[in-house]
Design a protein around this motif. Structure first.
Motif, PDB file in Angstrom:
ATOM      1  N   GLU A  19      12.733  -2.617  10.339  1.00  0.00           N
ATOM      2  CA  GLU A  19      11.886  -3.449   9.677  1.00  0.00           C
ATOM      3  C   GLU A  19      10.866  -3.002   8.863  1.00  0.00           C
ATOM      4  OE1 GLU A  19       9.401  -3.513  13.449  1.00  0.00           O
ATOM      5  OE2 GLU A  19      10.542  -5.264  14.281  1.00  0.00           O
ATOM      6  N   PHE A  20      10.211  -3.773   8.034  1.00  0.00           N
ATOM      7  CA  PHE A  20       9.509  -3.506   6.697  1.00  0.00           C
ATOM      8  C   PHE A  20       8.141  -3.965   6.802  1.00  0.00           C
ATOM      9  CE2 PHE A  20      13.845  -3.895   5.968  1.00  0.00           C
ATOM     10  CZ  PHE A  20      14.364  -2.984   5.035  1.00  0.00           C
ATOM     11  N   ASP A  21       7.272  -3.107   6.118  1.00  0.00           N
ATOM     12  CA  ASP A  21       5.707  -3.465   6.060  1.00  0.00           C
ATOM     13  C   ASP A  21       5.472  -4.569   5.153  1.00  0.00           C
ATOM     14  OD1 ASP A  21       4.761  -0.888   7.588  1.00  0.00           O
ATOM     15  OD2 ASP A  21       5.916   0.003   5.872  1.00  0.00           O
ATOM     16  N   ALA A  48       7.294  -0.642  -5.911  1.00  0.00           N
ATOM     17  CA  ALA A  48       7.377   0.981  -6.048  1.00  0.00           C
ATOM     18  C   ALA A  48       6.171   1.512  -7.025  1.00  0.00           C
ATOM     19  CB  ALA A  48       8.729   1.367  -6.707  1.00  0.00           C
ATOM     20  N   LEU A  49       5.716   0.813  -8.091  1.00  0.00           N
ATOM     21  CA  LEU A  49       4.654   1.262  -8.830  1.00  0.00           C
ATOM     22  C   LEU A  49       3.215   1.474  -7.870  1.00  0.00           C
ATOM     23  CD1 LEU A  49       5.214  -0.214 -12.122  1.00  0.00           C
ATOM     24  CD2 LEU A  49       5.690   2.213 -11.396  1.00  0.00           C
ATOM     25  N   THR A 109       0.718  -1.215   0.246  1.00  0.00           N
ATOM     26  CA  THR A 109       0.077   0.045   0.017  1.00  0.00           C
ATOM     27  C   THR A 109       0.691   1.373  -0.069  1.00  0.00           C
ATOM     28  OG1 THR A 109      -0.183  -0.170   2.368  1.00  0.00           O
ATOM     29  CG2 THR A 109      -1.794  -1.159   1.248  1.00  0.00           C
ATOM     30  N   PRO A 110       0.325   2.368  -0.521  1.00  0.00           N
ATOM     31  CA  PRO A 110       1.103   3.768  -0.349  1.00  0.00           C
ATOM     32  C   PRO A 110       1.664   3.951   0.858  1.00  0.00           C
ATOM     33  CG  PRO A 110      -0.825   4.085  -1.827  1.00  0.00           C
ATOM     34  CD  PRO A 110      -1.156   2.609  -0.926  1.00  0.00           C
ATOM     35  N   GLY A 111       2.878   4.223   0.713  1.00  0.00           N
ATOM     36  CA  GLY A 111       3.935   4.924   2.087  1.00  0.00           C
ATOM     37  C   GLY A 111       4.621   3.464   2.590  1.00  0.00           C
TER      38      GLY A 111
END
Length: 273
Positions: free
Chosen positions: A202-204, A156-157, A136-138
């Motif tokens: 950490e990453f979403d 990224a897109l 999702t965005p962000g």
């Protein structure tokens, strides 16, 4: 050109070819070998050690060798490459083909640089579709085993704020940088050869389209890098043959599983306390 030659028993040709595709082959050429065996020839980059790492552990009756040749194996494959629709609104296309963008689909244009896949292997199609769904965005996204950068670009897109792309092969880093720029997202994709064990934070969303032995060995790092409410997407595993990967990733739990042509992709999440 440096190529890898995988010699397998005749009955293992399909499995050997799938292993090479999953490791990032852009084309695989079959040749008769000695003693009824078959040679599977392709390119996985100029670095022998990195190519072996991408291939992973192979059965004891498979043989791996390297050769220097003048021409790329199955070099005419580009003539037959076609865009692949991996979701209703997502298409992965060879960079040299003009693809009709009508219908509102996002088009990811990929130049594999002779070393990594275009996105047509089942594991890439599955993980690209899942990445397209979960980002999702962000979001902050980590792409482990980025290859030609397909999944990083998809993320990224979809609006990811930052994508960290890593791979053991320098050629993969170069291909990812090139393809990210080609798709207009170079400023949000940071590609390197830093090992996943050394990635901080950490990453979403974490995506890892690599073979099962590597997934199992990286499991502690993959869990650590996935945020508490984030998701981990793993692929590169054969359908019915990845229980040991899921076990290695516990206490994360599967929340979605997809299957295509004998391969699978699994989305996992942390147990919520």
């Amino acid at each position: 050109m440096r190529i890898i030659v995988l010699s397998v028993p005749a009955e293992a040709v399909e499995l050997g070819s799938d292993r090479l595709w999953a490791a990032g082959a852009g084309a695989v050429e079959e040749r008769p070998g000695s003693d009824g065996r078959v040679e599977l020839r392709t390119t996985l980059g100029a670095d022998d050690a990195a190519a072996r790492s991408r291939l992973g552990v192979v059965p004891s009756d498979w043989r791996v060798a390297f050769e220097d040749v003048d021409d790329e194996p199955a070099g005419t494959w580009r003539e037959f490459a076609r865009p692949i629709r991996v979701a209703d609104d997502l298409v992965i296309s060879p960079a040299w083909i003009d693809h009709d963008r009508s219908g509102g689909a996002s088009v990811v244009r990929i130049e594999p640089a002779g070393s990594f896949g275009l996105g047509d292997h089942p594991t890439t199609r599955l993980s690209a579709a899942l990445t397209h769904e979960v980002v999702t965005p962000g979001d902050r996204v980590l792409d482990v085993g980025c290859g030609s950068g397909v999944l990083s670009i998809v993320a990224a897109l979809r609006g990811a704020d930052r994508v960290v792309a890593i791979d053991v092969a320098e050629a993969a880093r170069e291909a990812t940088v090139d393809n990210a720029a080609r798709n207009g997202v170079g400023g949000r994709v940071d590609a390197s050869t830093v090992p996943v064990a050394e990635i901080a934070g950490e990453f979403d969303v974490v995506v890892a389209n690599i073979l099962a032995p590597a997934l199992a060995s990286m499991a502690p790092s993959l869990r650590r890098c996935t945020a508490e409410r984030g998701v981990l997407v793993v692929s590169g595993v054969l359908t019915g043959g990845y229980d040991h990967v899921i076990e290695a990733l516990r206490p994360m739990r599967p929340i979605d599983e997809r299957h295509l042509d004998g391969w699978s992709a699994v989305t996992l999440a942390h147990e919520q306390r």
